[in-house]
Motif scaffolding. Structure first.
Motif, short mmCIF file in Angstrom:
data_model
loop_
_atom_site.label_atom_id
_atom_site.label_comp_id
_atom_site.label_asym_id
_atom_site.label_seq_id
_atom_site.Cartn_x
_atom_site.Cartn_y
_atom_site.Cartn_z
N ASN A 115 1.22 4.14 -2.91
CA ASN A 115 0.36 5.54 -2.27
C ASN A 115 -1.12 5.19 -1.86
N MET A 116 -1.32 4.04 -1.37
CA MET A 116 -2.76 3.72 -1.19
C MET A 116 -3.24 4.04 0.25
N LYS A 167 0.96 -1.14 0.06
CA LYS A 167 0.03 -0.05 -0.01
C LYS A 167 0.82 1.22 0.01
N LEU A 168 2.02 1.32 0.81
CA LEU A 168 2.99 2.37 0.70
C LEU A 168 3.33 2.45 -0.51
N GLN A 169 3.82 1.47 -1.31
CA GLN A 169 4.56 1.37 -2.58
C GLN A 169 3.58 1.98 -3.55
#
Length: 119
Positions: free
Chosen positions: A117-118, A113-115
């Motif tokens: 941008n969620m 999710k970080l990768q």
């Protein structure tokens, strides 16, 4: 008369240490396979539903795709099998595509999710 056990190494259950080491290797190999449409590996995307390892070191993997119509549906199980079979000592690997339950973004790890941008 020899009282030594007569079982073969193949029939011996994997020790916790062996299974832990194999689990780490499996995760590393699964993380080396990427969905070509999303720049995140299939493990962090949550596409791996189940990994079973027998005492004979046969591996069975249930995985899904982000969408049933994914253009690499026919190829990705082979990529996963090829990556996993790089682990020394494995006897076989069978990768099964499943679509129940359907994949959704909630299955992704926080890292994925970080990768993407969620958050």
């Amino acid at each position: 008369m020899d009282d030594a056990p007569t079982h073969t190494e193949d029939a011996a259950p994997l020790s916790k240490a062996e299974l832990d080491a194999l689990t780490d290797q499996l995760i590393d190999k699964l993380k080396s396979v990427y969905d070509p449409e999303i720049p995140v590996d299939i493990y962090e995307l949550g596409l791996i539903y189940k990994v079973d390892v027998s005492d004979q070191k046969d591996v069975a993997i249930d995985m899904t795709l982000t969408a049933p119509g994914c253009p690499v549906a026919g190829e990705m199980p082979g990529w996963v099998q090829d990556a996993v079979m790089e682990i020394p000592g494995l006897k076989s690997c069978n990768v099964e595509l499943v679509f129940d339950p359907p994949w959704d973004p909630s299955r992704m790890s926080d890292e994925a999710k970080l990768q993407l941008n969620m958050f």
